[in-house]
Structure formats: C-alpha cells, structure tokens
Design a protein around this motif. Structure first.
Motif, mmCIF file in Angstrom:
data_model
loop_
_atom_site.group_PDB
_atom_site.id
_atom_site.type_symbol
_atom_site.label_atom_id
_atom_site.label_comp_id
_atom_site.label_asym_id
_atom_site.label_seq_id
_atom_site.Cartn_x
_atom_site.Cartn_y
_atom_site.Cartn_z
ATOM 1 N N UNK A 1 -8.698 -0.821 8.018
ATOM 2 C CA UNK A 1 -9.566 -1.939 7.639
ATOM 3 C C UNK A 1 -9.973 -1.873 6.173
ATOM 4 N N UNK A 2 -10.286 -0.687 5.669
ATOM 5 C CA UNK A 2 -10.715 -0.584 4.270
ATOM 6 C C UNK A 2 -9.599 -0.985 3.309
ATOM 7 N N UNK A 3 -8.363 -0.644 3.641
ATOM 8 C CA UNK A 3 -7.229 -1.028 2.802
ATOM 9 C C UNK A 3 -6.992 -2.533 2.899
ATOM 10 N N UNK B 1 -6.947 -5.334 -0.152
ATOM 11 C CA UNK B 1 -5.820 -6.254 -0.330
ATOM 12 C C UNK B 1 -6.303 -7.697 -0.292
ATOM 13 N N UNK B 2 -7.169 -8.010 0.653
ATOM 14 C CA UNK B 2 -7.704 -9.370 0.751
ATOM 15 C C UNK B 2 -8.475 -9.754 -0.507
ATOM 16 N N UNK B 3 -9.273 -8.824 -1.014
ATOM 17 C CA UNK B 3 -10.055 -9.088 -2.232
ATOM 18 C C UNK B 3 -9.121 -9.351 -3.413
ATOM 19 N N UNK C 1 1.343 -13.504 0.884
ATOM 20 C CA UNK C 1 2.007 -13.682 -0.410
ATOM 21 C C UNK C 1 1.728 -12.504 -1.344
ATOM 22 N N UNK C 2 0.485 -12.033 -1.340
ATOM 23 C CA UNK C 2 0.122 -10.902 -2.192
ATOM 24 C C UNK C 2 0.909 -9.655 -1.791
ATOM 25 N N UNK C 3 0.959 -9.377 -0.500
ATOM 26 C CA UNK C 3 1.653 -8.178 -0.019
ATOM 27 C C UNK C 3 3.160 -8.272 -0.244
ATOM 28 N N UNK C 4 3.718 -9.454 -0.056
ATOM 29 C CA UNK C 4 5.154 -9.634 -0.286
ATOM 30 C C UNK C 4 5.481 -9.419 -1.759
ATOM 31 N N UNK C 5 4.682 -10.003 -2.661
ATOM 32 C CA UNK C 5 4.913 -9.814 -4.097
ATOM 33 C C UNK C 5 4.805 -8.346 -4.486
ATOM 34 N N UNK C 6 3.780 -7.668 -3.982
ATOM 35 C CA UNK C 6 3.578 -6.257 -4.316
ATOM 36 C C UNK C 6 4.719 -5.400 -3.767
#
Length: 101
Positions: free
Chosen positions: A27-29, A33-35, A46-51
């Motif tokens: 949850x903390x991770x 990521x959400x922030x 989208x953020x996780x895919x780009x990273x």
C-alpha cells in the motif's frame, strides 16, 4: 499500394493491443505511485507503464555491446587519459563556487 496499407493497418492494430498485467504491491508503494502519477497528470496504469518501459529500455541499453577496431579503442583510451585543459576547463575552474563565500 493496397498491400502497404494493409501492412500498416496490421502493424497499427498489433501496436494498440493491450493485455492485463497483475501486480501485488504494498500500500505504501502504491500511494507513492499514485501521488507521482497525479503530479504528472497520468493514470496509475499510464505512469507505471511509462516507468516500466523506460526501465526496460535502460536495462537493454546497459547490455549493448559496442565493437570498435583496435585503433579506435586506443584513441578512446588516450582521450580518457588526457588531462583536462583548454579555455572552457580554465573558465570552469575559475568560476565562483556556490559553496564558497
């Protein structure tokens, strides 16, 4: 011409296909990521895919082998062994340092 259009269309369809990926994440991770995703105006996915894509490219580039002839390699080593110098280097060394008053 029609064959080219079909090939391009088939390629575009292949590139737009998606498949689900499931991850178990603390949850903390997830919160971090959400922030970060919100800060960039992206969805979590989208953020996780780009990273992940950038990390994958970096991992593959780190394994890239560059072959050169002996003369080019020796030139490369000679440049690395050469002491720094020149007008730009002198200007850099004489520039005021932010940590010095």
């Amino acid at each position: 011409m029609i064959a080219e259009v079909k090939a391009v269309t088939a390629k575009n369809q292949t590139e737009t296909r998606t498949k689900p990926v499931q991850l178990r994440i603390r949850t903390d991770i997830s919160d971090i990521i959400d922030q970060a995703a919100r800060a960039q105006g992206k969805t979590r996915s989208d953020f996780m895919i780009d990273a992940a894509r950038r990390a994958a490219e970096d991992a593959l580039l780190d394994r890239t082998l560059v072959r050169v002839d002996a003369e080019s390699f020796q030139h490369y080593l000679d440049v690395l062994d050469r002491p720094p110098g020149g007008e730009g280097y002198a200007r850099l060394m004489n520039a005021p340092k932010p940590w010095q008053s």
